[in-house]
Design a protein around this motif. Structure first.
Motif, mmCIF file in Angstrom:
data_model
loop_
_atom_site.group_PDB
_atom_site.id
_atom_site.type_symbol
_atom_site.label_atom_id
_atom_site.label_comp_id
_atom_site.label_asym_id
_atom_site.label_seq_id
_atom_site.Cartn_x
_atom_site.Cartn_y
_atom_site.Cartn_z
ATOM 1 N N THR A 30 49.286 -67.626 30.490
ATOM 2 C CA THR A 30 50.417 -68.551 30.421
ATOM 3 C C THR A 30 50.016 -69.886 31.045
ATOM 4 O O THR A 30 49.053 -69.968 31.818
ATOM 5 C CB THR A 30 51.645 -67.999 31.165
ATOM 6 N N GLN A 73 57.402 -67.047 28.490
ATOM 7 C CA GLN A 73 58.226 -66.105 27.730
ATOM 8 C C GLN A 73 57.386 -65.270 26.781
ATOM 9 O O GLN A 73 57.920 -64.441 26.046
ATOM 10 C CB GLN A 73 59.273 -66.865 26.910
ATOM 11 N N GLY A 74 56.097 -65.543 26.755
ATOM 12 C CA GLY A 74 55.207 -64.803 25.858
ATOM 13 C C GLY A 74 55.202 -65.369 24.456
ATOM 14 O O GLY A 74 54.793 -64.698 23.515
ATOM 15 N N LYS A 75 55.642 -66.618 24.316
ATOM 16 C CA LYS A 75 55.724 -67.199 22.978
ATOM 17 C C LYS A 75 54.847 -68.444 22.823
ATOM 18 O O LYS A 75 54.531 -69.134 23.795
ATOM 19 C CB LYS A 75 57.177 -67.573 22.655
ATOM 20 N N LYS A 89 48.737 -69.540 15.784
ATOM 21 C CA LYS A 89 49.006 -68.156 15.415
ATOM 22 C C LYS A 89 47.812 -67.550 14.676
ATOM 23 O O LYS A 89 47.397 -66.420 14.945
ATOM 24 C CB LYS A 89 50.263 -68.092 14.553
ATOM 25 N N ILE A 99 51.065 -60.681 16.995
ATOM 26 C CA ILE A 99 52.147 -61.643 17.174
ATOM 27 C C ILE A 99 53.311 -61.260 16.279
ATOM 28 O O ILE A 99 53.150 -61.074 15.071
ATOM 29 C CB ILE A 99 51.689 -63.072 16.811
ATOM 30 N N ARG A 103 56.268 -64.332 19.183
ATOM 31 C CA ARG A 103 56.111 -63.597 20.437
ATOM 32 C C ARG A 103 54.875 -62.704 20.495
ATOM 33 O O ARG A 103 54.508 -62.041 19.541
ATOM 34 C CB ARG A 103 57.363 -62.756 20.688
ATOM 35 N N LYS A 105 53.237 -59.694 23.114
ATOM 36 C CA LYS A 105 53.614 -58.799 24.218
ATOM 37 C C LYS A 105 52.709 -59.046 25.412
ATOM 38 O O LYS A 105 51.545 -58.595 25.435
ATOM 39 C CB LYS A 105 53.529 -57.344 23.759
#
Length: 124
Positions: A30, A73-75, A89, A99, A103, A105
């Motif tokens: 993060t 937030q994991g996004k 992505k 993904i 998101r 995990k």
DNA sequence: TAGCTGACTCCAT
DNA sequence: AATGGAGCCAGCT
């Protein structure tokens, strides 16, 4: 022209790039985590700034995997379906990161640096 | 120099 | 899970 030279001399940006280079393939970190590991606690926003200025040629003759950095937030932080979103992505999926929508995990894919990696960092 | 900005976070709903 | 607001702060104009 002058601007790019200034960026390459920004020590905070350089430290952030070096930390990001440690994230292994198949994992993510993060913005806040990278800030902490770079000795810049509380400056998550600066990490985003620095990643936006990664030289195309990488740093120190090595790529800077900016796409392995996501928000707390994991996004993915880019707007859904934006060009940058789709690129990030795709690169993560190339890394075998799963993904769902935007998101990821975190409990499964978040990088947990071990002691050896942290000691390596301290040599700078 | 003084605001403004944003690839952020935390917390409440 | 999604959304919104306040706080945050280095870098940029």
């Amino acid at each position: 022209m002058v601007k790019s030279i200034e960026n390459l001399n920004n020590p905070n940006h350089i430290r952030i790039w070096q930390t990001v280079q440690l994230i292994p393939r198949g994992f993510v970190a993060t913005y806040g985590q990278i800030a902490d590991l770079s000795g810049l606690p509380g400056r998550a926003r600066l990490v985003g700034k620095a990643l936006g200025k990664v030289p195309k040629s990488g740093w120190n003759n090595n790529p800077v995997p900016w796409f392995r950095v996501i928000n707390s937030q994991g996004k993915i932080s880019f707007p859904i379906e934006s060009e940058n979103f789709l690129r990030q992505k795709q690169l993560l999926q190339d890394d075998q990161v799963v993904i769902i929508g935007a998101r990821i995990k975190l409990p499964e894919f978040q990088w947990q640096p071990d002691l050896a990696e942290l000691l390596f960092r301290l040599e700078y």
